[in-house]
Design an enzyme around this catalytic site. Structure first.
Site, PDB file in Angstrom:
ATOM      1  N   SER A 125      15.358  14.243  -2.340  1.00  0.00           N
ATOM      2  CA  SER A 125      16.553  13.490  -2.098  1.00  0.00           C
ATOM      3  C   SER A 125      16.272  12.320  -1.204  1.00  0.00           C
ATOM      4  CB  SER A 125      17.780  14.105  -1.188  1.00  0.00           C
ATOM      5  OG  SER A 125      18.951  13.146  -0.922  1.00  0.00           O
TER       6      SER A 125
ATOM      7  N   ARG B 164       0.855  -1.177   0.033  1.00  0.00           N
ATOM      8  CA  ARG B 164      -0.093  -0.012   0.160  1.00  0.00           C
ATOM      9  C   ARG B 164       0.721   1.467  -0.125  1.00  0.00           C
ATOM     10  NH1 ARG B 164      -2.495  -4.267   0.880  1.00  0.00           N
ATOM     11  NH2 ARG B 164      -4.610  -4.508   0.426  1.00  0.00           N
TER      12      ARG B 164
ATOM     13  N   GLU C 168       1.816   1.192  -3.577  1.00  0.00           N
ATOM     14  CA  GLU C 168       0.802   1.867  -4.270  1.00  0.00           C
ATOM     15  C   GLU C 168       0.571   3.328  -4.273  1.00  0.00           C
ATOM     16  OE1 GLU C 168      -3.054  -0.416  -4.593  1.00  0.00           O
ATOM     17  OE2 GLU C 168      -3.862   1.440  -3.760  1.00  0.00           O
TER      18      GLU C 168
END
Lengths: 152, 152, 152, 152, 152, 152, 152, 152, 152, 152
Positions: free
Chosen positions: B119, B93, B96
């Site tokens: 960064s 998740r 995602e």
């Protein structure tokens, strides 16, 4: 559809109009009363606007066909992701951050919440600029509901 | 090495001792004066502690060989990531979220900062629990220095 | 740990004891007051039992060390999946079913619920045998909470 | 073909006409006397309609060329699946559910039926909405004939 | 288990004993009253023997522990396939044959049977040597039940 | 080329004409004096017809340009296979059959022939329908020359 | 955009004009006061020119629409890389060099700098020809800022 | 072999002895009269030392068995690379640099040398620290012979 | 097996004995009356020796157990290839050569032989050193029987 | 470009003209004074012709625009390889041959030349037909300069 565009073309046009009008997502967010990242997600086909957002987008962009594309029957096709792992330098570093720190993050979620996950659906996110004399910083917030695994 | 462990075994033992002593990463963070996620990253071999952290870890965990493993010549081998894409539900998740919102995030970075990246090296992160009557929320912060592309 | 087993060995032993005692997951489910698939998931390291489940497992299996492995600090490492796509014939057909009918299922979810997903976390499942003169049938139920995407 | 469409275009048009007429798959299922998911599968090229379904589709959609595409010689090309693993959030969670619970499901099939599989061919499926005060639930049923491995 | 072997070791030993006794799969097939390929599949863990096969294997191989491994609770783990595509020259050519002629085979199945598949579960196979003055030929038969897709 | 088609378009047209004329591959095989699967392979660009086949195809299909595409200089480009592993349910089960039974088949070839392979080049195949009161069966024959490895 | 080109077409035209005018990247670098590789990167869409570079490019190439494509709102989409690993012989050898010598390079960076990386963002590179009687040599310099990992 | 080590164990021991003696690759390079990166490559099994290097390594490290491993018959097995793309942050940025700038580098090689490549075999490399008030820089040089494609 | 080695260990020992005796594959080829590459292939488990080769190997290497491993029932498991594409620099260049020149080679085979392939089974190969004042050359010959596709 | 073709179209046309004129690569090789495989490689965009080859190709093919495509600024883009591993039966067997015999070939190169590779750049190749009463043979020669690894 009146403007006779495929969805990728439609989203490209939206972004082009926004660019020609000199609007930022911050401007749009303020005028629509939504968060910047939510608005940006709409412009990439990754979020579904409410009917009032559709109206407001028409007004702000000076067009009348947003509803033909993003109306009631529209559901974002969220599966058109970049290659995995992503090759774009910005996306790669996001990916690296959540992969390198992934198991430590998982441990902290377990310690603080128990057995479950951070939802990527009941979710909101933010991108902020934090000024810093040593160099400005990008601060990204991922904010999702904790979902515990059920016992059944 | 005195304890005669491979690195994976060493990190597993560190986590086991911590668990047996009933310590959380929050406890350790407080006692070492560091952030939780940084401490958790040390326990998974993803961060390099300072000499004082090594001393403090020995004390808090009641052992004397942390320095044999995490001393001056130790450099984390950060490339042992989960499979890509990750299969663990928590890590998936996170993945995602940064993939679905990746291009919108990139656009916001461009609008706010110009041509560059966040960064993942000059970086820190946090995991917080935000109580909410509709269900507690996981708030993850990714905070990295903006690095502009050079003109040369 | 008293039994001195790795987790894969521990789960293998659990299944072996169950097999030697001639117990089915249906038997265990009845004795623990849980669903069969939840119990089976515990035996493969894919679910976290409650403390009372741990006690009951010890009793039913005639051992005393379940709690050393599946106690308070245990969190299932759910990412050890079969290869993708799975090569086992049973798992492949499950995979094929959800892939072949995936877009149709998505459309029905959109029509019935709107923009969101079926949770795989706030989730339970069942495997039933339905007798049929033309050949018995396997009936698998996937039952998850609907999670709508937020507007923010 | 009279309408001069490729198959992907034809299926896209079918879904567009359905949308413009404000028909749901539930409506179509009732008028054709079929199950919703079977009808939805036809609209995505994943199922073959019977001749009477072809006639009924023509009537309900107000067109006359369904038979040119989905007639006697039509056989669905069921291999055009999403990427593996799927990237769409809905499809991913279906995939995750059958992968995370795959080995437990396999064990239950073995215990209840013996050595064999659930067919994905002699198969039907359903998507239901179950109202629940804690949040509505999606209930997906996968119902396939048990096929035992032969001894030969 | 009395012989204290992992399954891979057990199957390797079975094949070694067979080799030391100078038995071919044809010999075993005759003595057990089964087909050669079915017997060979048992020796690679890809098929489940009936109880009488277990007894007969013990007799023919002169051992007594086949039932500990391949008894009632044994179910073949058929997912341990070679890499995909296979790199072994024999397996690759089988793979090439079904891939190169795959779409033509599919068309012939459609023409002869309609919409459905050849089952790989209700299935049997044979390997025969056909003598030929131009060079002997390998004749492999794949024989599976036709399974039609249902209308529902 | 007179008909001005790409090869994929040409093969698609061949199959369409065949379908419109109500011809099966069995019909064509009889009229050309070839095997069904060889003819089907020609229609998918996976086999090279002899000059007399080209003439016969022109006659049977009522066209005159087969030779422009499948003449002397035509060599099939047999590398345009389905994805690996195949996603089409028919092709997947063929693939599964040769993978699950691959090592057993290899052992039988070694026992019957020695060190070598079944050629997929000096090869022919057949698809037959075998009527059976318990359900008709698909019988696929793969018939290739045995090629022994040389000693040099 | 006045020239009505997609970005890939635009970059292709830039390179074509350069070629027709007989200009090398060394010529352009001199006229724009930039480094060769930076200029070449602009011509492949991998770097963002400054406004003065845009003006200079228009002049040198004798066109007026560079700014429409590479103006203020332009951000390079750096993720369109070659396949991984690259198949082009030049790119493959670059890839091989950094992979074969990767761990040794990493050790030298650790010894000389400590825990951190060479930035690929705050970065510049050069390609030089070094004449050598045994055969000329290609000398490529990768020059990036050292970024230390933070302690937090 | 006297020390009875596998090659991976041997190289690990070499690096450990070096570390315990507080030697850097720069020290070793000076004492052996070789370049640092060449020496480091030997320590990771990616380069073959000359006989005199073997003698010198024995002396400097205070052991006598280097020749048993890295003698006349030793040839480095250079194919044990990190995963592709690399997941280690240092290696990934090297990879990114040569991929993002790959086509521009290729163009410059073509312009300066003609049709050919930079050899990764007749090759040497260097890692240098360049002090800079704005932050020290890592300078990596890849230096390979130009190899022109032949005309034949 | 008397020497009690796995096959990988057995082949490693063979190569080690050969190395300790200072034998080259050229020496062995001369003493066994076979080709060098065939002998080398035996030493890597990629070819099956004849019974007389087994005897000769025992003699030349001064051992007595070659037949236990490479006897009548031994069949090489030729599927243990390097990763694809290979990462070893020598193997990669072989791979590159047949990939870069693959379609041209295919055209020449078609022109010279017609529709068919070069067998990799009825095959022999050679590696020769050709002295050349501009630098010695490696000459590799791949020599396989032409196998025409059948008409059936 | 006068003929207004993309490069893939241009190479396709070259091969079509050659085919219509009934020319083989052997004919072209003789008329241009080059090797067959080099000429074939030009026709697939995998080699760069010399200016005199460009002139000769124009003459032999009866066209005047070869120089527009393959002139001074043309550099072959050799990275457009078939899928890896190749699916075409001819290419697959070439691939299999160099993979199955790869490690043996590497050993022979080490024994005959020392530490280095066969160049795929300073390289030439040949395809010959060798008549043989047992069946004609394809003889492919790969002939590349030996490149030793440097000591530095």
């Amino acid at each position: 559809m009146s403007a006779n565009l495929t969805y990728p073309q439609f989203f490209e046009r939206l972004r082009q109009i926004k660019s020609e009008k000199g609007l930022t997502f911050a401007d749009l967010a303020q005028q629509l009363g939504r968060d910047e990242l939510f608005i940006a997600a709409i412009f990439y086909g990754q979020a579904k606007p409410e009917p009032e957002d559709v109206e407001n987008l028409n007004k702000v962009l000076g067009i009348d066909y947003v509803g033909e594309y993003l109306g009631e029957h529209y559901f974002p096709d969220r599966g058109h992701l970049d290659p995995v792992p992503p090759q774009d330098p910005i996306l790669y570093r996001l990916f690296e951050a959540v992969m390198v720190y992934g198991r430590p993050i998982r441990s902290l979620i377990h310690e603080k919440f128990g057995d479950g996950i951070m939802s990527a659906i009941d979710f909101r996110g933010h991108v902020e600029k934090v000024e810093d004399p040593k160099g400005d910083r990008v601060k990204i917030t991922l904010d999702g509901k904790f979902l515990p695994y059920r016992r059944w």
